[in-house]
Motif scaffolding. Structure first.
Motif, PDB file in Angstrom:
ATOM      1  N   VAL A  98      12.120  -8.009  -1.399  1.00  0.00           N
ATOM      2  CA  VAL A  98      11.630  -8.230   0.309  1.00  0.00           C
ATOM      3  C   VAL A  98      11.235  -7.126   0.915  1.00  0.00           C
ATOM      4  CG1 VAL A  98      12.414  -8.228   2.698  1.00  0.00           C
ATOM      5  CG2 VAL A  98      13.082 -10.137   0.461  1.00  0.00           C
ATOM      6  N   LEU A  99      11.839  -5.719   0.685  1.00  0.00           N
ATOM      7  CA  LEU A  99      11.484  -4.174   0.613  1.00  0.00           C
ATOM      8  C   LEU A  99       9.953  -3.831   0.660  1.00  0.00           C
ATOM      9  CD1 LEU A  99      14.774  -2.081  -0.209  1.00  0.00           C
ATOM     10  CD2 LEU A  99      13.550  -3.240   1.917  1.00  0.00           C
ATOM     11  N   LEU A 100       9.649  -4.441  -0.639  1.00  0.00           N
ATOM     12  CA  LEU A 100       7.996  -4.419  -1.717  1.00  0.00           C
ATOM     13  C   LEU A 100       7.252  -5.180  -1.284  1.00  0.00           C
ATOM     14  CD1 LEU A 100       8.915  -4.555  -5.291  1.00  0.00           C
ATOM     15  CD2 LEU A 100       8.277  -2.267  -4.473  1.00  0.00           C
ATOM     16  N   ALA A 101       7.049  -6.640  -0.244  1.00  0.00           N
ATOM     17  CA  ALA A 101       7.034  -7.014   0.253  1.00  0.00           C
ATOM     18  C   ALA A 101       6.754  -6.211   1.800  1.00  0.00           C
ATOM     19  CB  ALA A 101       7.260  -8.576   0.806  1.00  0.00           C
ATOM     20  N   ILE A 102       7.343  -5.897   2.279  1.00  0.00           N
ATOM     21  CA  ILE A 102       7.395  -5.003   3.881  1.00  0.00           C
ATOM     22  C   ILE A 102       6.952  -3.841   3.887  1.00  0.00           C
ATOM     23  CG2 ILE A 102       8.976  -3.495   5.087  1.00  0.00           C
ATOM     24  CD1 ILE A 102      11.392  -5.181   4.466  1.00  0.00           C
ATOM     25  N   ALA A 103       6.745  -3.015   2.577  1.00  0.00           N
ATOM     26  CA  ALA A 103       6.024  -1.753   1.681  1.00  0.00           C
ATOM     27  C   ALA A 103       4.061  -2.102   1.764  1.00  0.00           C
ATOM     28  CB  ALA A 103       6.204  -1.430   0.753  1.00  0.00           C
ATOM     29  N   VAL A 104       4.013  -4.108   1.647  1.00  0.00           N
ATOM     30  CA  VAL A 104       2.407  -3.751   1.155  1.00  0.00           C
ATOM     31  C   VAL A 104       2.064  -5.109   2.655  1.00  0.00           C
ATOM     32  CG1 VAL A 104       0.924  -5.961   0.029  1.00  0.00           C
ATOM     33  CG2 VAL A 104       2.708  -4.144  -1.054  1.00  0.00           C
ATOM     34  N   GLY A 105       3.151  -6.303   2.948  1.00  0.00           N
ATOM     35  CA  GLY A 105       2.637  -6.816   4.025  1.00  0.00           C
ATOM     36  C   GLY A 105       2.303  -5.876   5.737  1.00  0.00           C
ATOM     37  N   VAL A 106       3.352  -5.301   5.797  1.00  0.00           N
ATOM     38  CA  VAL A 106       3.065  -4.253   7.030  1.00  0.00           C
ATOM     39  C   VAL A 106       2.033  -4.030   7.459  1.00  0.00           C
ATOM     40  CG1 VAL A 106       3.818  -2.390   8.422  1.00  0.00           C
ATOM     41  CG2 VAL A 106       5.651  -3.997   7.518  1.00  0.00           C
ATOM     42  N   PRO A 107       1.358  -3.285   6.199  1.00  0.00           N
ATOM     43  CA  PRO A 107       0.218  -2.212   6.787  1.00  0.00           C
ATOM     44  C   PRO A 107      -0.797  -3.351   6.367  1.00  0.00           C
ATOM     45  CG  PRO A 107       1.374  -1.237   4.725  1.00  0.00           C
ATOM     46  CD  PRO A 107       2.484  -2.640   5.192  1.00  0.00           C
ATOM     47  N   LEU A 108      -0.733  -4.552   5.268  1.00  0.00           N
ATOM     48  CA  LEU A 108      -1.922  -6.189   5.287  1.00  0.00           C
ATOM     49  C   LEU A 108      -1.734  -6.398   7.089  1.00  0.00           C
ATOM     50  CD1 LEU A 108      -1.006  -7.221   2.548  1.00  0.00           C
ATOM     51  CD2 LEU A 108      -3.305  -6.163   2.930  1.00  0.00           C
ATOM     52  N   GLY A 109      -0.800  -6.275   7.919  1.00  0.00           N
ATOM     53  CA  GLY A 109      -0.705  -7.700   9.318  1.00  0.00           C
ATOM     54  C   GLY A 109      -1.842  -6.416  10.349  1.00  0.00           C
ATOM     55  N   ILE A 110      -1.618  -4.851   9.880  1.00  0.00           N
ATOM     56  CA  ILE A 110      -2.384  -4.056  10.792  1.00  0.00           C
ATOM     57  C   ILE A 110      -3.741  -3.550  10.478  1.00  0.00           C
ATOM     58  CG2 ILE A 110      -2.684  -1.765  11.124  1.00  0.00           C
ATOM     59  CD1 ILE A 110       0.467  -1.129  10.657  1.00  0.00           C
ATOM     60  N   ILE A 111      -4.076  -4.044   9.132  1.00  0.00           N
ATOM     61  CA  ILE A 111      -5.279  -4.059   8.198  1.00  0.00           C
ATOM     62  C   ILE A 111      -5.990  -5.206   9.387  1.00  0.00           C
ATOM     63  CG2 ILE A 111      -7.065  -5.130   6.748  1.00  0.00           C
ATOM     64  CD1 ILE A 111      -4.776  -3.040   4.537  1.00  0.00           C
ATOM     65  N   MET A 112      -5.416  -6.314   9.266  1.00  0.00           N
ATOM     66  CA  MET A 112      -5.596  -7.815   9.812  1.00  0.00           C
ATOM     67  C   MET A 112      -5.796  -7.712  11.134  1.00  0.00           C
ATOM     68  SD  MET A 112      -3.202 -10.683   7.785  1.00  0.00           S
ATOM     69  CE  MET A 112      -3.684 -11.765   9.184  1.00  0.00           C
ATOM     70  N   LEU A 113      -4.968  -7.239  11.356  1.00  0.00           N
ATOM     71  CA  LEU A 113      -5.366  -7.222  13.457  1.00  0.00           C
ATOM     72  C   LEU A 113      -6.941  -5.815  13.768  1.00  0.00           C
ATOM     73  CD1 LEU A 113      -3.962  -6.754  16.550  1.00  0.00           C
ATOM     74  CD2 LEU A 113      -3.120  -4.006  15.933  1.00  0.00           C
ATOM     75  N   ARG A 114      -7.134  -5.079  12.668  1.00  0.00           N
ATOM     76  CA  ARG A 114      -8.509  -3.937  12.945  1.00  0.00           C
ATOM     77  C   ARG A 114      -9.263  -4.714  12.087  1.00  0.00           C
ATOM     78  NH1 ARG A 114      -5.925  -1.169  16.602  1.00  0.00           N
ATOM     79  NH2 ARG A 114      -3.990   0.592  15.509  1.00  0.00           N
ATOM     80  N   SER A 115      -9.508  -5.957  11.797  1.00  0.00           N
ATOM     81  CA  SER A 115     -10.294  -5.923  10.571  1.00  0.00           C
ATOM     82  C   SER A 115      -9.922  -8.389  10.721  1.00  0.00           C
ATOM     83  CB  SER A 115     -10.558  -5.853   9.291  1.00  0.00           C
ATOM     84  OG  SER A 115     -11.610  -6.924   8.957  1.00  0.00           O
ATOM     85  N   PRO A 116     -10.210  -8.211  11.811  1.00  0.00           N
ATOM     86  CA  PRO A 116     -10.402  -9.986  12.144  1.00  0.00           C
ATOM     87  C   PRO A 116     -11.397 -10.394  10.697  1.00  0.00           C
ATOM     88  CG  PRO A 116     -11.757  -9.145  13.933  1.00  0.00           C
ATOM     89  CD  PRO A 116     -11.640  -8.091  13.235  1.00  0.00           C
ATOM     90  N   ARG A 117     -12.070 -10.220  10.031  1.00  0.00           N
ATOM     91  CA  ARG A 117     -12.813 -10.501   9.083  1.00  0.00           C
ATOM     92  C   ARG A 117     -11.935 -10.879   7.664  1.00  0.00           C
ATOM     93  NH1 ARG A 117     -19.494  -9.050   8.276  1.00  0.00           N
ATOM     94  NH2 ARG A 117     -20.089  -9.802   9.905  1.00  0.00           N
ATOM     95  N   LEU A 118     -11.266  -9.489   7.265  1.00  0.00           N
ATOM     96  CA  LEU A 118     -10.632  -9.016   6.271  1.00  0.00           C
ATOM     97  C   LEU A 118      -8.869 -10.243   6.902  1.00  0.00           C
ATOM     98  CD1 LEU A 118     -10.401  -5.003   6.017  1.00  0.00           C
ATOM     99  CD2 LEU A 118     -11.043  -7.680   4.064  1.00  0.00           C
ATOM    100  N   ALA A 119      -8.820 -10.204   8.056  1.00  0.00           N
ATOM    101  CA  ALA A 119      -7.716 -11.185   8.672  1.00  0.00           C
ATOM    102  C   ALA A 119      -7.768 -12.520   7.755  1.00  0.00           C
ATOM    103  CB  ALA A 119      -7.545 -11.307   9.706  1.00  0.00           C
ATOM    104  N   VAL A 120      -9.020 -13.298   7.704  1.00  0.00           N
ATOM    105  CA  VAL A 120      -9.278 -14.151   7.003  1.00  0.00           C
ATOM    106  C   VAL A 120      -8.739 -14.744   5.545  1.00  0.00           C
ATOM    107  CG1 VAL A 120     -10.445 -16.199   6.596  1.00  0.00           C
ATOM    108  CG2 VAL A 120     -10.871 -15.304   8.806  1.00  0.00           C
ATOM    109  N   VAL A 121      -9.672 -13.481   4.737  1.00  0.00           N
ATOM    110  CA  VAL A 121      -9.485 -13.725   3.636  1.00  0.00           C
ATOM    111  C   VAL A 121      -7.657 -13.261   3.553  1.00  0.00           C
ATOM    112  CG1 VAL A 121      -9.697 -12.112   1.622  1.00  0.00           C
ATOM    113  CG2 VAL A 121     -10.996 -12.432   3.373  1.00  0.00           C
TER     114      VAL A 121
END
Length: 217
Positions: A33-56
């Motif tokens: 879960v800690l590894l998922a937090i370390a990767v998932g939170v930045p990915l969630g931030i990237i999704m907010l910044r880029s709608p195209r990447l959010a879909v991917v």
């Protein structure tokens, strides 16, 4: 079998083993879960910044989530071999979706007026993220971590298939020897672990929600 009546005997026979395997089980789940937090939170931030990447990102995480747990575990085993690393990687994969989704949802629901006010005060994008958006999104993020942790505790019981240990060891040995007491010695701590993690994170989520509401006022 009367579980309550057999409980003292179960503790005397398997108590020490239950404790060791419960700690082993918990450590695997926490690392995943800690590894998922370390990767998932930045990915969630990237999704907010880029709608195209959010879909991917959402599609990729969704695909991982739909693969049956035993199939994913065995697929990772083929690539990385037996052991705890394989189990932790599988737990990481299953924890990603709720953390990514809740990070994205939490950030997206932050009041735009607060962001505008921060921008007007001269805050940078990074300062807005760290001082405004993430703190306000934290209760929603904790809800995602709560889901990820409970799911991980359940999935980690099949880690024994790849020699990773945990409470699944007792369950599998009990099934192999048709020993109901041994099955319960593994199943009961796993259930209590999931319930305990859920209750603890529920308390944290509610406290953070109250603080966030107060801060907005």
């Amino acid at each position: 079998m009367n579980v309550i009546a057999q409980f003292p005997e179960m503790l005397s026979r398997y108590g020490e083993k239950m404790l060791v395997l419960t700690l082993e089980h918990l450590v695997m789940c926490l690392i995943g879960v800690l590894l998922a937090i370390a990767v998932g939170v930045p990915l969630g931030i990237i999704m907010l910044r880029s709608p195209r990447l959010a879909v991917v990102i959402q599609t990729a995480a969704g695909v991982l989530q739909t693969i049956p747990s035993i199939a994913l575990l065995l697929l990772i085993m083929v690539l990385f071999g037996l052991g705890k690393d394989t189990a932790i990687l599988a737990l990481f994969c299953y924890s990603l979706m709720p953390i990514i989704q809740n990070t994205y949802t939490g950030l997206k629901t932050v009041d735009p007026n607060l962001i505008e006010a921060g921008t007007g005060m001269g805050m940078t994008v990074f300062q807005l993220l760290m001082m405004v958006q993430l703190p306000l999104a934290l209760p929603v993020l904790i809800a995602g971590i709560r889901v990820a942790m409970v799911v991980s505790v359940g999935i980690a019981t099949i880690a024994s298939f790849v020699g990773a240990g945990g409470l699944g060891d007792l369950i599998l040995r009990g099934i192999a020897t048709v020993d109901d007491m041994k099955i319960l010695a593994g199943a009961i701590p796993a259930a209590l672990l999931a319930i305990g993690a859920d209750l603890l994170l529920d308390v944290v989520e509610k406290k953070l929600g109250v603080r966030t509401h107060t801060a907005r006022m």
